[in-house]
Design a protein around this motif. Structure first.
Motif, mmCIF file in Angstrom:
data_model
loop_
_atom_site.group_PDB
_atom_site.id
_atom_site.type_symbol
_atom_site.label_atom_id
_atom_site.label_comp_id
_atom_site.label_asym_id
_atom_site.label_seq_id
_atom_site.Cartn_x
_atom_site.Cartn_y
_atom_site.Cartn_z
ATOM 1 N N UNK A 91 0.805 -1.221 0.000
ATOM 2 C CA UNK A 91 0.000 0.000 0.000
ATOM 3 C C UNK A 91 0.843 1.279 0.000
ATOM 4 N N UNK A 92 0.214 2.393 0.307
ATOM 5 C CA UNK A 92 0.840 3.709 0.134
ATOM 6 C C UNK A 92 1.896 4.048 1.185
ATOM 7 N N UNK A 93 2.275 3.076 2.003
ATOM 8 C CA UNK A 93 3.492 3.284 2.786
ATOM 9 C C UNK A 93 4.646 3.597 1.833
ATOM 10 N N UNK A 94 4.550 3.046 0.625
ATOM 11 C CA UNK A 94 5.541 3.349 -0.423
ATOM 12 C C UNK A 94 5.684 4.857 -0.622
ATOM 13 N N UNK A 95 4.581 5.584 -0.551
ATOM 14 C CA UNK A 95 4.600 7.012 -0.868
ATOM 15 C C UNK A 95 5.330 7.852 0.166
ATOM 16 N N UNK A 96 5.600 7.285 1.332
ATOM 17 C CA UNK A 96 6.366 8.013 2.345
ATOM 18 C C UNK A 96 7.708 7.327 2.599
ATOM 19 N N UNK A 97 8.117 6.472 1.677
ATOM 20 C CA UNK A 97 9.435 5.845 1.793
ATOM 21 C C UNK A 97 10.514 6.790 1.272
ATOM 22 N N UNK A 98 11.759 6.444 1.531
ATOM 23 C CA UNK A 98 12.887 7.351 1.284
ATOM 24 C C UNK A 98 13.287 7.437 -0.178
ATOM 25 N N UNK A 104 -7.590 3.125 -8.190
ATOM 26 C CA UNK A 104 -8.140 2.850 -6.865
ATOM 27 C C UNK A 104 -8.902 4.086 -6.415
ATOM 28 N N UNK A 105 -10.117 3.886 -5.929
ATOM 29 C CA UNK A 105 -10.933 5.028 -5.518
ATOM 30 C C UNK A 105 -11.914 4.599 -4.436
ATOM 31 N N UNK A 158 -0.963 0.528 -9.376
ATOM 32 C CA UNK A 158 -2.320 1.009 -9.176
ATOM 33 C C UNK A 158 -2.276 2.452 -8.663
ATOM 34 N N UNK A 159 -2.887 3.362 -9.409
ATOM 35 C CA UNK A 159 -2.907 4.769 -9.026
ATOM 36 C C UNK A 159 -4.069 5.038 -8.080
ATOM 37 N N UNK A 160 -3.764 5.659 -6.941
ATOM 38 C CA UNK A 160 -4.805 5.974 -5.973
ATOM 39 C C UNK A 160 -4.584 7.307 -5.311
ATOM 40 N N UNK A 210 -0.159 3.394 -5.213
ATOM 41 C CA UNK A 210 0.643 4.590 -5.010
ATOM 42 C C UNK A 210 0.001 5.817 -5.637
ATOM 43 N N UNK A 211 0.297 6.962 -5.043
ATOM 44 C CA UNK A 211 -0.108 8.245 -5.610
ATOM 45 C C UNK A 211 1.074 8.912 -6.309
ATOM 46 N N UNK A 212 2.172 8.163 -6.478
ATOM 47 C CA UNK A 212 3.361 8.769 -7.059
ATOM 48 C C UNK A 212 4.093 9.659 -6.063
#
Length: 255
Positions: free
Chosen positions: A129-136, A206-207, A183-185, A155-157
């Protein structure tokens, strides 16, 4: 192109099905970014017949650095979700330095696959999940998630919304090169879904597909809020079948 609807309650699950959704992410506490749903909700969602039920495994709000005790709790929640019929799990764990915690994630994935196999099921979807989006480091994190054997990255990029993260989403899709589904969310709706797809070539979107739903309460006591500041208990946000149907139409529009 797949559509995943994020549902935080049973009414949303039923609305997603009515709107034509074939895949949902099941959670609770959407105002907290999503938390692990109850066993009752998981069973009810599975009973609707929606073919793909992916259960979020997140024991608390806040960051994605978990203690040993929390990881044990997550393992138990994973086993419970799969035994209740979930077809996938949604996970994410980071190290204190902001990297993907490979050991913790491997532990959770092993628990999921072992439980599925014990039930005679070889197919199980693993979404990071979007933990990726706050990774380093986006590139390192993406490669680590692929090494883990995850099927999908939500991810939201690394931006507040997918629209603001378009350049990164485009690059992630290119770098992933079919090795994992992107998957874009975040902030995806019928008005922007097709633009996001065209600009990034992501594999799925994803929505929550939510809108305010009027409460059926006749008696209403004012000035006694129960939720976050500014929330309205008498017009909560919930998945709308009309919004789901509009999203499906948007992603199928090839223009």
């Amino acid at each position: 192109m797949q559509l995943e609807i994020c549902c935080g309650d049973l009414a949303s699950v039923l609305a997603a099905k009515k709107g034509g959704a074939q895949r949902i992410e099941l959670c609770s506490g959407l105002s907290e970014g999503g938390l692990t749903p109850s066993i009752g909700l998981i069973k009810a969602a599975v009973a609707t017949g929606i073919p793909n039920i992916n259960v979020l495994i997140r024991p608390r709000p806040g960051d994605f650095l978990y203690s040993t005790e929390e990881l044990s709790l997550m393992e138990d929640d994973i086993k419970t979700a799969i035994s209740a019929g979930a077809t996938g799990i949604v996970i994410g764990v980071l190290t204190p330095d902001g990297d993907i915690d490979m050991n913790a994630c491997e532990r959770l994935i092993k628990a999921a696959r072992d439980e599925a196999r014990s039930l005679g099921r070889e197919s199980l979807n693993i979404t990071f999940h979007r933990a990726f989006d706050v990774s380093r480091d986006a590139d390192k994190s993406l490669n680590d998630i692929i090494l883990l054997g995850c099927d999908c990255l939500l991810t939201s990029g690394m931006a507040p919304t997918a629209v603001k993260g378009l350049p990164a989403l485009q690059r992630l899709s290119r770098v992933a090169s079919g090795r994992i589904s992107i998957m874009a969310g975040s902030g995806v709706n019928p008005a922007n879904a097709r633009d996001i797809i065209n600009a990034t070539e992501v594999d799925s979107i994803h929505s929550t597909a939510r809108k305010p739903i009027a409460s059926r309460m006749l008696f209403r006591r004012p000035l006694v809020p129960m939720g976050a500041p500014g929330s309205d208990e008498y017009a909560p946000l919930s998945t709308s079948p009309d919004v789901v149907a509009a999203l499906i139409a948007a992603i199928n529009d090839k223009q």
